[in-house]
Write a protein that holds these residues in place. Structure first.
Motif, PDB file in Angstrom:
ATOM      1  N   GLU A  23      -0.050 -13.821   9.915  1.00 53.89           N
ATOM      2  CA  GLU A  23       0.620 -12.687  10.366  1.00 53.89           C
ATOM      3  C   GLU A  23       0.752 -12.771   8.780  1.00 53.89           C
ATOM      4  O   GLU A  23       1.655 -13.088   7.479  1.00 53.89           O
ATOM      5  CB  GLU A  23       1.383 -13.607  11.216  1.00 53.89           C
ATOM      6  CG  GLU A  23       2.106 -12.217  11.851  1.00 53.89           C
ATOM      7  CD  GLU A  23       2.565 -12.305  12.980  1.00 53.89           C
ATOM      8  OE1 GLU A  23       3.457 -11.309  13.813  1.00 53.89           O
ATOM      9  OE2 GLU A  23       3.048 -12.868  13.319  1.00 53.89           O
ATOM     10  N   GLY A  24       1.325 -11.142   8.929  1.00 57.19           N
ATOM     11  CA  GLY A  24       1.672 -10.266   7.934  1.00 57.19           C
ATOM     12  C   GLY A  24       1.387  -8.835   7.901  1.00 57.19           C
ATOM     13  O   GLY A  24       0.551  -8.327   8.746  1.00 57.19           O
ATOM     14  N   VAL A  25       1.789  -8.159   7.280  1.00 57.11           N
ATOM     15  CA  VAL A  25       2.057  -6.097   6.764  1.00 57.11           C
ATOM     16  C   VAL A  25       1.359  -6.432   5.208  1.00 57.11           C
ATOM     17  O   VAL A  25       1.746  -6.862   4.631  1.00 57.11           O
ATOM     18  CB  VAL A  25       3.358  -6.106   7.394  1.00 57.11           C
ATOM     19  CG1 VAL A  25       3.706  -5.952   8.603  1.00 57.11           C
ATOM     20  CG2 VAL A  25       4.371  -6.189   6.180  1.00 57.11           C
ATOM     21  N   VAL A  26       0.794  -5.149   5.276  1.00 58.03           N
ATOM     22  CA  VAL A  26      -0.154  -4.254   4.155  1.00 58.03           C
ATOM     23  C   VAL A  26       0.106  -2.981   4.209  1.00 58.03           C
ATOM     24  O   VAL A  26      -0.480  -2.925   5.343  1.00 58.03           O
ATOM     25  CB  VAL A  26      -1.629  -5.108   4.274  1.00 58.03           C
ATOM     26  CG1 VAL A  26      -2.442  -5.430   5.105  1.00 58.03           C
ATOM     27  CG2 VAL A  26      -1.269  -4.917   2.276  1.00 58.03           C
ATOM     28  N   VAL A  27       0.162  -3.149   2.792  1.00 59.59           N
ATOM     29  CA  VAL A  27      -0.058  -1.265   2.995  1.00 59.59           C
ATOM     30  C   VAL A  27      -1.384  -1.065   2.074  1.00 59.59           C
ATOM     31  O   VAL A  27      -1.567  -1.856   1.207  1.00 59.59           O
ATOM     32  CB  VAL A  27       1.427  -0.437   2.226  1.00 59.59           C
ATOM     33  CG1 VAL A  27       0.416   0.844   1.732  1.00 59.59           C
ATOM     34  CG2 VAL A  27       2.136  -0.384   2.890  1.00 59.59           C
ATOM     35  N   ILE A  28      -2.564  -0.846   2.488  1.00 53.43           N
ATOM     36  CA  ILE A  28      -3.432  -0.230   2.026  1.00 53.43           C
ATOM     37  C   ILE A  28      -3.676   1.148   1.827  1.00 53.43           C
ATOM     38  O   ILE A  28      -3.422   1.856   2.167  1.00 53.43           O
ATOM     39  CB  ILE A  28      -4.964  -0.605   2.802  1.00 53.43           C
ATOM     40  CG1 ILE A  28      -5.015  -1.556   3.718  1.00 53.43           C
ATOM     41  CG2 ILE A  28      -6.497  -0.186   2.276  1.00 53.43           C
ATOM     42  CD1 ILE A  28      -5.255  -3.021   2.784  1.00 53.43           C
ATOM     43  N   GLU A  29      -3.714   1.709   0.510  1.00 48.82           N
ATOM     44  CA  GLU A  29      -3.640   2.632  -0.630  1.00 48.82           C
ATOM     45  C   GLU A  29      -5.097   3.468  -0.466  1.00 48.82           C
ATOM     46  O   GLU A  29      -6.348   2.872   0.438  1.00 48.82           O
ATOM     47  CB  GLU A  29      -3.804   2.716  -1.685  1.00 48.82           C
ATOM     48  CG  GLU A  29      -2.536   1.444  -2.929  1.00 48.82           C
ATOM     49  CD  GLU A  29      -1.297   2.235  -1.423  1.00 48.82           C
ATOM     50  OE1 GLU A  29      -0.981   3.530  -2.015  1.00 48.82           O
ATOM     51  OE2 GLU A  29      -0.213   1.425  -1.698  1.00 48.82           O
TER      52      GLU A  29
END
Length: 105
Positions: free
Chosen positions: A61-67
């Motif tokens: 589980e985690g969060v990410v910002v995809i550019e």
């Protein structure tokens, strides 16, 4: 590489599960699994000790910002018994687009 998906630009909550199978009926094994996005951006990591001839479950589980332009997200596992990808029997990875990501220090 166990499982992967390509995501368009955005903010995502990433979650997944996997099952590790130790086919060696003689020795236990330790398996490290990592979730990465884009150019090796770490999202999450989980380690399991798998008994000889047994199974272990892993969760991510985690969060990410995809550019802009998008990027892949993938799970890769390494076994302590082998420098190559570790043993596995199943894996699932999902991504939910979210409006915001708030980090609390």
């Amino acid at each position: 590489l166990i499982v992967s998906m390509d995501l368009p630009a955005g903010r995502y909550h990433i979650s997944g599960r996997g099952t590790i199978n130790n086919f060696d009926g003689v020795t236990s094994d330790t398996v490290d699994c990592y979730v990465y996005a884009g150019a090796l951006v770490p999202v999450d990591r989980n380690t399991a000790s798998v008994p000889a001839g047994g199974f272990a479950a892993l969760a991510f589980e985690g969060v990410v910002v995809i550019e802009s332009g998008g990027a892949p997200v993938w799970v890769q596992c390494k076994s302590s018994a082998s420098p190559t990808d570790g043993p596995w029997t199943s894996a699932r990875l999902g991504a939910t687009l979210v409006p915001n990501i708030v980090d609390v220090p």
